[in-house]
Write a protein that holds these residues in place. Sequence first.
Motif, short mmCIF file in Angstrom:
data_model
loop_
_atom_site.label_atom_id
_atom_site.label_comp_id
_atom_site.label_asym_id
_atom_site.label_seq_id
_atom_site.Cartn_x
_atom_site.Cartn_y
_atom_site.Cartn_z
N ALA A 13 48.88 -85.74 0.82
CA ALA A 13 50.38 -86.02 0.18
C ALA A 13 50.83 -84.93 -0.96
CB ALA A 13 50.14 -87.35 -0.75
N ALA A 14 49.60 -84.21 -1.39
CA ALA A 14 50.09 -83.04 -2.52
C ALA A 14 50.54 -82.05 -1.49
CB ALA A 14 48.92 -82.54 -3.11
N LEU A 15 50.15 -81.62 -0.15
CA LEU A 15 50.73 -80.70 0.59
C LEU A 15 51.99 -80.99 1.24
CD1 LEU A 15 47.57 -79.94 2.59
CD2 LEU A 15 48.57 -78.53 0.54
N LEU A 16 52.12 -82.25 1.60
CA LEU A 16 53.28 -82.69 2.14
C LEU A 16 54.52 -82.82 0.94
CD1 LEU A 16 52.71 -85.81 4.17
CD2 LEU A 16 53.88 -83.85 4.98
N LEU A 17 54.48 -83.19 -0.06
CA LEU A 17 55.48 -82.89 -1.22
C LEU A 17 55.69 -81.54 -1.39
CD1 LEU A 17 54.29 -85.58 -3.82
CD2 LEU A 17 56.03 -85.56 -2.14
N GLN A 18 54.63 -80.58 -1.44
CA GLN A 18 54.93 -79.20 -1.90
C GLN A 18 55.72 -78.72 -0.53
OE1 GLN A 18 54.18 -77.53 -4.67
NE2 GLN A 18 55.19 -75.81 -3.62
N ALA A 19 55.61 -78.97 0.66
CA ALA A 19 56.27 -78.42 1.58
C ALA A 19 57.60 -78.94 1.74
CB ALA A 19 55.58 -78.92 3.16
N MET A 20 58.13 -80.24 1.26
CA MET A 20 58.94 -80.86 1.16
C MET A 20 60.04 -80.49 0.01
SD MET A 20 58.71 -84.96 2.59
CE MET A 20 57.55 -85.51 1.20
N ARG A 21 59.42 -79.94 -0.91
CA ARG A 21 60.04 -79.73 -2.26
C ARG A 21 61.67 -79.17 -2.14
NH1 ARG A 21 59.58 -79.91 -7.66
NH2 ARG A 21 60.47 -78.23 -8.89
N THR A 22 61.72 -78.12 -1.31
CA THR A 22 63.04 -77.64 -1.20
C THR A 22 63.99 -78.61 -0.68
OG1 THR A 22 62.09 -75.41 -0.91
CG2 THR A 22 64.45 -75.78 -0.12
N PHE A 23 63.54 -79.42 0.51
CA PHE A 23 64.43 -80.31 0.90
C PHE A 23 64.81 -81.52 0.02
CE2 PHE A 23 62.13 -79.15 5.21
CZ PHE A 23 63.43 -78.70 5.77
N LEU A 24 63.90 -81.77 -0.74
CA LEU A 24 63.98 -82.82 -1.77
C LEU A 24 64.97 -82.47 -2.77
CD1 LEU A 24 60.44 -84.26 -2.19
CD2 LEU A 24 62.38 -85.31 -0.82
N ALA A 30 68.56 -82.71 -1.20
CA ALA A 30 68.72 -83.91 -0.25
C ALA A 30 68.96 -85.11 -1.49
CB ALA A 30 67.79 -84.21 0.81
N LEU A 31 68.31 -84.99 -2.24
CA LEU A 31 68.32 -86.17 -3.30
C LEU A 31 68.65 -85.74 -4.71
CD1 LEU A 31 64.83 -87.76 -2.40
CD2 LEU A 31 67.12 -88.47 -1.31
N ALA A 32 69.44 -86.77 -5.18
CA ALA A 32 69.97 -86.39 -6.50
C ALA A 32 68.84 -86.29 -7.57
CB ALA A 32 70.86 -87.50 -7.22
N ARG A 33 67.77 -87.03 -7.46
CA ARG A 33 66.63 -86.81 -8.32
C ARG A 33 65.59 -86.30 -7.55
NH1 ARG A 33 65.99 -92.76 -11.36
NH2 ARG A 33 65.08 -91.47 -12.73
N GLY A 34 65.68 -85.40 -6.64
CA GLY A 34 64.74 -84.51 -5.98
C GLY A 34 63.97 -83.77 -6.90
N THR A 35 64.19 -83.17 -7.97
CA THR A 35 63.36 -82.62 -8.92
C THR A 35 62.33 -83.45 -9.61
OG1 THR A 35 65.00 -82.76 -10.51
CG2 THR A 35 65.14 -80.68 -9.32
N GLU A 36 62.48 -84.76 -9.74
CA GLU A 36 61.58 -85.63 -10.34
C GLU A 36 60.55 -86.09 -9.39
OE1 GLU A 36 63.72 -88.82 -12.47
OE2 GLU A 36 65.38 -87.37 -12.70
#
Length: 812
Positions: free
Chosen positions: A341-352, A355-361
Amino acid sequence: METLLQDVRYAMRQLRKSPGFAVIAVLTLSLGVGAATAIFSVLDAAILRPLPYDQPDRIYAPVTLAKEGYTQPFSWLSFKDVRAQNHTFAALSGVWSFGSLNLETPSGPVALHSVQGSDNFFDVFGVAPILGRTFRPGEDEAGKNDVAVLSYSVWQSDFGGKTDVVGKTIALDGRPYTCIGVMPAGFRFPLSTENAVYTPIHPNAKWIGTRGTHWLRTVGRLKPGVTRAQAQADMNTVLDNLGRAYPDTDGGRRLQMISLTDSVNGDTNGPLATLSAAVLALLLIGCVNVAGLLLARGVKREREIALRAAVGANRIRLIRQILTESLLLAAMGAAGGLALAALLLQAMRTFLIHALARGTEVRMDGLVLLAAIALSAGTSVAASLFPALRLSGMDPNQALRSGGSAGTGRAHHRLRSVFIVSQVALSLALLVVAGVLLRSVAGYRSEDLGFDAPHILTEEISLSPGRYEYRDLWADFYRPMLERVSHLPGVAGAGLNNLVPIQSSGSNQDVHVTGQPPAAPNEVTLAESRFVTAGYFDAMGIRLMRGRMLSESIDLSASKNARVVVNQAFVKKFMPSLPDPMGQHLDDSDKPDEKTELVGEVTNIRQSLFDPPMAEMDYLITEIPPKDLPSYAMATNLIVRTKGDPEAVIPELRQVFHDIDPTLPFRAPMAMDEVIANQLVMQRLESWLFGIFAALAVLLAVVGLYGLISHEVEMGTRDIGVRMALGATRGGVASMVLRRVAILLAVGIGVGLALTFAAKKLIASVTEIHFAHQAGLLALLAATMAVAGLLAAAIPVRRAASIEPMTALRME
């Protein structure tokens, strides 16, 4: 406790004795739990976590609609009337958050986000500053509005977190502002806006003087005890009153009460729900896979369990022992899942973030960790429950007498068949969604947009009004800048546009061409309007169809008529029957000699990636009177067409800007390919995740299919030996096993397609699946699943065909 520790030690010995089983089971759990934990982290930040305001459930972002039905914000005058006349809002603030401003610091200029609000802006959110104060009543009036409140991030990064910043004068957009406060770290509005400075509204003088200019969005806090329905009825009553008083500009307008939570989440709720369903499908596949592994392992342990029961172990004791092994697997699966999950979230960070108003959170906090542990434990227990109940409830005498026939009963065959069909069906459903999504995104990126995206670079320009208040914008900045940029090595064309195609649309106005029939009631007569320089058309590769292009030498004449170039969509929409639309005029003035003249028709370009070309009018920015030019040209965009890689001209571009205006921050330019990619960020995130989930699902299905068929061959060794002793050939045995695998795959694929069809509404929030038009793609994906399944069965089939009859008959 002593018994529990004994069970744990025994479970660890059992797993050490079966390392292959342990690795596959833990890997299966890790994949399912990791994907689910990553998506739960996103859901927690985007939907479950409350907004960082006081009583956020009472905050609404009203949406106003024109009489034709499209979204149309308030004008400044209408907003002031509505704020004064409504009876349901404790605070209703106007907001303008689409601009930027330049902060001058000792280390150089910095570009920041600008959020402007009316004087009661902060009253809406109920969040107090950590330093100083917020706006006072009347501080949105001219002459009183040069005050600023810093966001926490700006305070830290640009002012070093110094507490004496309150009361100091800071230079924003070349003008002195008094810093009056600093907001806490969690406060942001809009939530997607980082590095913001909050100032009272500084409206354009022309915008605040007319009710026909609709530009102001609102956000408000309801009074205690007021419901959404009451507020909506009250606001629509106010709009009705304004419509009767000002029918030309406010007639027929309606309002919808949208909660701030719904406004923030926007169109992301549906896709996130679909992603959650995909994760659930992946977890189910993992659960079925682990259950199949445990069931296969349980068959081998039937004699062991029977012996334990025979010497006095009761059923609860046996179930507890089996569940202890499952929970041990769950602990290891949770650890692996958290790492994944940590690897997936790191890989998705730029997308998030995009894409999402609260992606930085989005982050893995304590709640997410508990959810991961609960998911792993729940999956393991659910997978092991049936094997545990079956093993603990069997008759010891029958198990001890069964010898080599354990696991060969009809019930076992049916159960294994259900497992295989379930895995194949769920995997195919994920594979179909991923395949359709990937093709959809590829289709958007390969669309004919009307311009050559790979060779176009865009640069946002936001001049400081204070620096150019008494200067000629065109002579002092734009003309020398365009001249130098046009002659840079590798540049084929350069021009200005106030709105970048694909990135920005929605600046429009109602249009009627002189002499044409009046529009039908409720017909939308909007056309996009753009302000450009003559070089813009060449920079974008827009071609002339009829008439002429805009020209400074021709159009900067004494004539009062403005000139405009329109696109093919405009001609088709407003003048479909005219043989030559050139020379026509727009009804935008009561004086014939001041009506805008159409001088050219050009090819279409797409303003939005998801819509066909809209009717568009392009005005020459240099034709705007000097007194009005700052309103349109202070913030604009440079469009550069290059002969090669657009990134190669960035260093020279930076130097040009610095030489002409050292106080202007140089924002990172974007290639048009990047602009397009950013517009597809949610679709790319979805296709990326569904692609990963589908790959994991197929992998789990293949592993599960391999394990279950291998187990079936192993359990059926005696039966196969008897068949071969009676004359069955090796080829016949192989075809028998393959035929069973093929039937199971066919049933699984059929169920998977039916499941996909049944879930069309849920999937529609991510992508549309058209079974008739996409039959070829669906057939290809089904064939891929079938081939993967047959390949998984190849080794067990070969093993079945190589069984020696005598060896098999001697087995016990």
